[in-house]
Write an enzyme that holds these catalytic residues in place. Sequence first.
Site, PDB file in Angstrom:
ATOM      1  CB  ALA A  61      -1.333   0.542   1.475  1.00 28.06           C
ATOM      2  N   GLY A 106      -0.052  -5.365   0.622  1.00 26.30           N
ATOM      3  CA  GLY A 106      -1.057  -5.601  -0.244  1.00 26.30           C
ATOM      4  C   GLY A 106      -0.585  -6.397  -1.785  1.00 26.30           C
ATOM      5  CD  GLU A 109      -3.770  -7.889   1.292  1.00 22.82           C
ATOM      6  OE1 GLU A 109      -4.149  -8.409   2.893  1.00 22.82           O
ATOM      7  OE2 GLU A 109      -3.076  -7.119   1.735  1.00 22.82           O
TER       8      GLU A 109
END
Length: 255
Positions: A61, A106, A109
């Site tokens: 992120a 992220g 993910e």
Amino acid sequence: MTVHLEVAEGVGTLRLDRPPMNALDVATQDRLKELAEEITRREDVRAVVIFGGEKVFAAGADIKEMQAMDHTAMVLRARALQDSFTAVARIPKPVVAAVTGYALGGGCELALCADFRIAGENAKLGQPEILLGLIPGAGGTQRLARLIGPSRAKGLIFTGRQVKADEALALGLVDRVVPAAEVYEQAHAWAAKLAKGPAIALRAAKEAVDTGLETDIDTGLAVERNWFAGLFATEDRERGMRSFVEDGPGKAKFL
């Protein structure tokens, strides 16, 4: 735009393009959701590759952006964050992540949202959120545990450590490790092969597996049963069985 969609040979490439590290800021998250929904609608896209470039997949992120958010701001944003990744995970077509360099937080993910993960020898994956006093918030606690098991997932999440490609393969976090220069080529070739398959049956297979992982076995079997019977109404089923009887297995060509 920080994410681009390119379509060729039935394969849509979702290309992250936010140098230098493809940090997944709010605008990038929203763009991922927008393009995932477009891919879902488009009949000319039959399989997908997610790619961050030759050097990095996505390093996580945008920490500077998140640092400026307080509790209230993140309460309002957290659902949209998860929804953007869920839109990718629910693309009803085969999705391959082509992972080079860092796939952290992220980025990891996002790779977890794919059906297959092909990693370069230079890849490093992990969920380092704990080192920021956080936990994964874009599906990592759920998708990682379902993929590699709860104990292994906790080991990565609790420590925040990064794993190299060979360990990621051993853990089941990635499915194949190839030279870094060949990652996109091999991911695209795999997706292109799947793109020639029976689209509705592939959609059915993906939904049946994913639904089964999220519910009890009886519900999963009901989903499988309904799709299995329903596919007998498709032209692809007729084409596949006719080809098998007339020409032998594995020779059917689907539209």
